[in-house]
Design a protein around this motif. Structure first.
Motif, PDB file in Angstrom:
ATOM      1  N   PHE A   1       9.237  10.033  -9.987  1.00  0.00           N
ATOM      2  CA  PHE A   1       8.144  11.005 -10.109  1.00  0.00           C
ATOM      3  C   PHE A   1       6.806  10.348  -9.789  1.00  0.00           C
ATOM      4  N   LEU A   2       6.541   9.197 -10.379  1.00  0.00           N
ATOM      5  CA  LEU A   2       5.278   8.506 -10.130  1.00  0.00           C
ATOM      6  C   LEU A   2       5.177   8.044  -8.678  1.00  0.00           C
ATOM      7  N   ALA A   3       6.298   7.576  -8.116  1.00  0.00           N
ATOM      8  CA  ALA A   3       6.279   7.093  -6.735  1.00  0.00           C
ATOM      9  C   ALA A   3       5.922   8.204  -5.764  1.00  0.00           C
ATOM     10  N   VAL A   4       6.530   9.381  -5.931  1.00  0.00           N
ATOM     11  CA  VAL A   4       6.270  10.499  -5.021  1.00  0.00           C
ATOM     12  C   VAL A   4       4.882  11.073  -5.257  1.00  0.00           C
ATOM     13  N   MET A   5       4.499  11.212  -6.525  1.00  0.00           N
ATOM     14  CA  MET A   5       3.214  11.838  -6.818  1.00  0.00           C
ATOM     15  C   MET A   5       2.040  10.971  -6.365  1.00  0.00           C
ATOM     16  N   SER A   6       2.256   9.677  -6.210  1.00  0.00           N
ATOM     17  CA  SER A   6       1.165   8.812  -5.769  1.00  0.00           C
ATOM     18  C   SER A   6       0.760   9.080  -4.326  1.00  0.00           C
ATOM     19  N   THR A   7       1.542   9.869  -3.608  1.00  0.00           N
ATOM     20  CA  THR A   7       1.138  10.327  -2.280  1.00  0.00           C
ATOM     21  C   THR A   7       0.437  11.668  -2.368  1.00  0.00           C
ATOM     22  N   THR A   8       1.074  12.643  -3.027  1.00  0.00           N
ATOM     23  CA  THR A   8       0.517  14.004  -3.046  1.00  0.00           C
ATOM     24  C   THR A   8      -0.739  14.104  -3.897  1.00  0.00           C
ATOM     25  N   VAL A   9      -0.822  13.307  -4.963  1.00  0.00           N
ATOM     26  CA  VAL A   9      -1.988  13.396  -5.836  1.00  0.00           C
ATOM     27  C   VAL A   9      -3.257  12.912  -5.133  1.00  0.00           C
ATOM     28  N   VAL A  10      -3.085  12.020  -4.157  1.00  0.00           N
ATOM     29  CA  VAL A  10      -4.246  11.458  -3.454  1.00  0.00           C
ATOM     30  C   VAL A  10      -4.805  12.430  -2.419  1.00  0.00           C
ATOM     31  N   SER A  11      -3.968  13.359  -1.937  1.00  0.00           N
ATOM     32  CA  SER A  11      -4.386  14.211  -0.822  1.00  0.00           C
ATOM     33  C   SER A  11      -5.653  15.000  -1.130  1.00  0.00           C
TER      34      SER A  11
ATOM     35  N   VAL B   1     -13.582  -0.112   0.523  1.00  0.00           N
ATOM     36  CA  VAL B   1     -12.353   0.249   1.222  1.00  0.00           C
ATOM     37  C   VAL B   1     -11.337  -0.891   1.240  1.00  0.00           C
ATOM     38  N   PRO B   2     -11.726  -2.153   1.545  1.00  0.00           N
ATOM     39  CA  PRO B   2     -10.722  -3.225   1.560  1.00  0.00           C
ATOM     40  C   PRO B   2      -9.995  -3.396   0.227  1.00  0.00           C
ATOM     41  N   VAL B   3     -10.728  -3.309  -0.888  1.00  0.00           N
ATOM     42  CA  VAL B   3     -10.079  -3.457  -2.189  1.00  0.00           C
ATOM     43  C   VAL B   3      -9.167  -2.265  -2.465  1.00  0.00           C
ATOM     44  N   LEU B   4      -9.605  -1.076  -2.079  1.00  0.00           N
ATOM     45  CA  LEU B   4      -8.758   0.110  -2.206  1.00  0.00           C
ATOM     46  C   LEU B   4      -7.436  -0.083  -1.468  1.00  0.00           C
ATOM     47  N   LEU B   5      -7.522  -0.572  -0.244  1.00  0.00           N
ATOM     48  CA  LEU B   5      -6.318  -0.756   0.559  1.00  0.00           C
ATOM     49  C   LEU B   5      -5.410  -1.823  -0.041  1.00  0.00           C
ATOM     50  N   LEU B   6      -5.996  -2.905  -0.568  1.00  0.00           N
ATOM     51  CA  LEU B   6      -5.199  -3.941  -1.209  1.00  0.00           C
ATOM     52  C   LEU B   6      -4.446  -3.379  -2.410  1.00  0.00           C
ATOM     53  N   GLY B   7      -5.143  -2.561  -3.205  1.00  0.00           N
ATOM     54  CA  GLY B   7      -4.496  -1.936  -4.351  1.00  0.00           C
ATOM     55  C   GLY B   7      -3.373  -1.009  -3.942  1.00  0.00           C
ATOM     56  N   ARG B   8      -3.579  -0.257  -2.859  1.00  0.00           N
ATOM     57  CA  ARG B   8      -2.541   0.668  -2.391  1.00  0.00           C
ATOM     58  C   ARG B   8      -1.313  -0.086  -1.867  1.00  0.00           C
ATOM     59  N   VAL B   9      -1.547  -1.243  -1.236  1.00  0.00           N
ATOM     60  CA  VAL B   9      -0.422  -2.064  -0.784  1.00  0.00           C
ATOM     61  C   VAL B   9       0.397  -2.534  -1.983  1.00  0.00           C
ATOM     62  N   LEU B  10      -0.287  -3.015  -3.022  1.00  0.00           N
ATOM     63  CA  LEU B  10       0.404  -3.475  -4.223  1.00  0.00           C
ATOM     64  C   LEU B  10       1.140  -2.321  -4.891  1.00  0.00           C
ATOM     65  N   GLN B  11       0.522  -1.142  -4.923  1.00  0.00           N
ATOM     66  CA  GLN B  11       1.199   0.047  -5.435  1.00  0.00           C
ATOM     67  C   GLN B  11       2.497   0.316  -4.679  1.00  0.00           C
ATOM     68  N   GLY B  12       2.445   0.201  -3.351  1.00  0.00           N
ATOM     69  CA  GLY B  12       3.595   0.532  -2.517  1.00  0.00           C
ATOM     70  C   GLY B  12       4.774  -0.400  -2.709  1.00  0.00           C
ATOM     71  N   ILE B  13       4.508  -1.666  -3.062  1.00  0.00           N
ATOM     72  CA  ILE B  13       5.607  -2.599  -3.302  1.00  0.00           C
ATOM     73  C   ILE B  13       6.437  -2.145  -4.498  1.00  0.00           C
ATOM     74  N   GLY B  14       5.782  -1.573  -5.500  1.00  0.00           N
ATOM     75  CA  GLY B  14       6.476  -1.146  -6.710  1.00  0.00           C
ATOM     76  C   GLY B  14       7.620  -0.175  -6.453  1.00  0.00           C
ATOM     77  N   PRO B  15       7.378   0.994  -5.839  1.00  0.00           N
ATOM     78  CA  PRO B  15       8.476   1.934  -5.572  1.00  0.00           C
ATOM     79  C   PRO B  15       9.553   1.365  -4.661  1.00  0.00           C
ATOM     80  N   ALA B  16       9.165   0.469  -3.732  1.00  0.00           N
ATOM     81  CA  ALA B  16      10.169  -0.133  -2.849  1.00  0.00           C
ATOM     82  C   ALA B  16      11.186  -0.939  -3.638  1.00  0.00           C
ATOM     83  N   LEU B  17      10.801  -1.431  -4.812  1.00  0.00           N
ATOM     84  CA  LEU B  17      11.714  -2.188  -5.654  1.00  0.00           C
ATOM     85  C   LEU B  17      12.460  -1.305  -6.655  1.00  0.00           C
ATOM     86  N   LEU B  18      11.778  -0.273  -7.185  1.00  0.00           N
ATOM     87  CA  LEU B  18      12.395   0.491  -8.267  1.00  0.00           C
ATOM     88  C   LEU B  18      13.211   1.695  -7.801  1.00  0.00           C
TER      89      LEU B  18
END
Length: 486
Positions: free
Chosen positions: A29-39, A107-124
């Motif tokens: 739920f959190l992995a999918v919503m992290s895309t739609t919630v940002v839109s 923007v660079p820090v935002l992107l770094l945070g989003r990359v770290l976020q993305g690693i999480g769902p790829a593992l779980l």
């Protein structure tokens, strides 16, 4: 594969199975919503950190790109080093990335945070179905569990835009990311107690690191070329170089995987028609659907001048329709098989997308609600079936890899959907106006670009429906595909 929990099981369900199901469903739920919630938060983010249209696309794509390209690798790592440990690590990384993104001021820090976020769902995420299979040994109860797990994804799509709108309006855009932190920490604590340790899968060869690197580099370069093409020009050396290098890396990946005894992705699976068509459908469905969601949300705010809450409620019509259709698809498949619902869903979603071409800069939800409902129902039908078709098209021992591939292609389709459709939507606009309400003249240009994006998305959905009719093996009413390789 069975749980290492030695306590007695009841009716084919391991002790703590329902708590484990709640945890893995919560992670999805959190992995999918992290895309739609940002839109719905993109315009506010653009204004706050002075982001242009390309930056906003990367705020979406940085998360999904990492998620997609590491998904198959995450599944293999979980098999070899333990599902529970990778699941807990994934939740922790997702929480850390959410915290960093929510506190970012550039923007660079935002992107770094989003990359770290993305690693999480790829593992779980890859381990979720394995955990469900191990804790629900009875097939009927397992089917119920998988249905509930799948429904969490539909609910995330439905609730994400609404929650995003409410958070932006009430607390500011940062809470679109910060709200993940306490939820992830709760999941982490519950998972540590309820998720069982599962036996590791022995491997004769080492992990396919070269395959992981080549697949990640190829997709990243192709996406970079699409996103930067609209800013630098499609004939710019950087853009051409990205495309050439991306194609070369992709070709190298295919050649490398064909030689490996234990490949990261068995590319020979795509020789099976059912598997190939199902994965093409998974890619196109998320290419069109997520891309359309992102830019329809931008339309309501940047052209119509609606609030994030209003835009989120409008987009929620799509998500609710999708969730209802997805919940009913299982029973439908039992009666008529998989082929019919998939083809009908693709045709319906493609037609509904093209029907949105009637919108102009004055159109409101009152004129578009029925297209939204039809699009959600169509995606709910075909999107739910693609994994089942891909799984039934291959031998049982390859089912785990098949599931990982189809889920990865969904996310990759999402990346390219946001990038390609975004290039069309913003083609005639200056990037500086991407963060707020557009002047009337630019609003008309936005709608023209949105029409081009709708044409591409709608025709792509219809094209893959035609391919499914021609190539997809027929199935009986039990859902078993005729002629599927054993």
């Amino acid at each position: 594969m069975t749980s290492t929990d030695s306590r007695p099981q009841t009716a084919g369900v391991a002790p703590g199975a329902w708590a484990s199901l709640a945890v893995v469903s919560g992670g999805l739920f959190l992995a999918v919503m992290s895309t739609t919630v940002v839109s719905v938060a993109l315009p506010a983010i653009g204004q706050a950190v002075q982001a242009n249209a390309t930056d906003l696309e990367w705020i979406v794509d940085a998360y999904v790109l990492v998620y997609a390209t590491l998904l198959v690798a995450g599944g293999t790592l979980g098999d070899r080093y333990g599902r529970k440990g990778l699941f807990l690590l994934g939740i922790g990384l997702f929480a850390g990335g959410s915290l960093l993104t929510g506190l970012a001021s550039s923007v660079p820090v935002l992107l770094l945070g989003r990359v770290l976020q993305g690693i999480g769902p790829a593992l779980l995420v890859p381990g979720s179905l394995t955990i469900i299979r191990a804790t629900f040994e009875d097939e009927r109860r397992r089917a119920v569990a998988i249905g509930l797990w799948s429904t969490s994804s539909g609910l995330a799509m439905a609730l994400g835009p609404v929650l995003g709108g409410v958070l932006v309006h009430a607390a500011g855009w940062r809470w679109v990311f910060l709200f993940n932190v306490p939820l992830a920490l709760i999941l982490l604590l519950v998972a540590a107690k309820s998720v069982p340790k599962l036996p590791r899968v022995p491997a004769e060869a080492g992990f396919d690191w070269w395959g992981a690197v080549l697949s990640t580099v190829s997709i990243a370069l192709l996406v970079l070329g699409v996103i930067e093409g609209q800013a630098a020009g499609w004939d710019a050396p950087l853009v051409i170089g990205c495309f050439v290098a991306g194609v070369a890396a992709l070709a190298g990946f295919v050649l490398w995987e064909r030689r490996k005894r234990e490949p990261l992705v068995d590319v020979k699976l795509f020789a099976y028609r059912g598997f190939a068509v199902a994965n093409a459908a998974a890619f196109v469905v998320f290419f069109g659907f997520i891309g359309v969601i992102v830019y329809l949300s931008a339309f309501f705010q940047q052209v119509r001048g609606e609030s994030p809450v209003s835009a989120g409620l409008n987009i929620a019509i799509l998500g609710v329709s999708l969730a209802i259709a997805a919940a009913l698809t299982g029973k439908l498949v039992e009666r008529v098989g998989e082929r019919g619902p998939m083809v009908f869903g693709l045709l319906l979603s493609g037609a509904a997308t093209l029907a949105l071409l009637v919108l102009d800069n004055k159109s409101g939800i009152g004129e578009m609600w029925w297209q939204f409902v039809a699009l959600g129902v169509g995606i709910g039908l075909c999107g739910t079936v693609t994994t089942t078709i891909a799984m039934s098209a291959v031998a049982a021992e390859r089912a785990g890899m098949a599931s990982a591939i189809v889920n990865a292609l969904r996310q990759i389709g999402q990346v390219f959907g946001v990038a390609v459709l975004g290039a069309l939507v913003y083609a005639g606009l200056s990037h500086g106006g991407a963060g707020g309400k557009l002047p009337p003249e630019q609003g008309i240009q936005f709608v023209d670009g949105l029409h081009n994006a709708l044409w591409v998305a709608g025709l792509a959905l219809i094209a893959v429906a035609i391919a499914a009719v021609a190539l997809l093996p027929r199935s009986d009413h039990s859902g078993q595909q005729k002629g599927a390789p054993k």
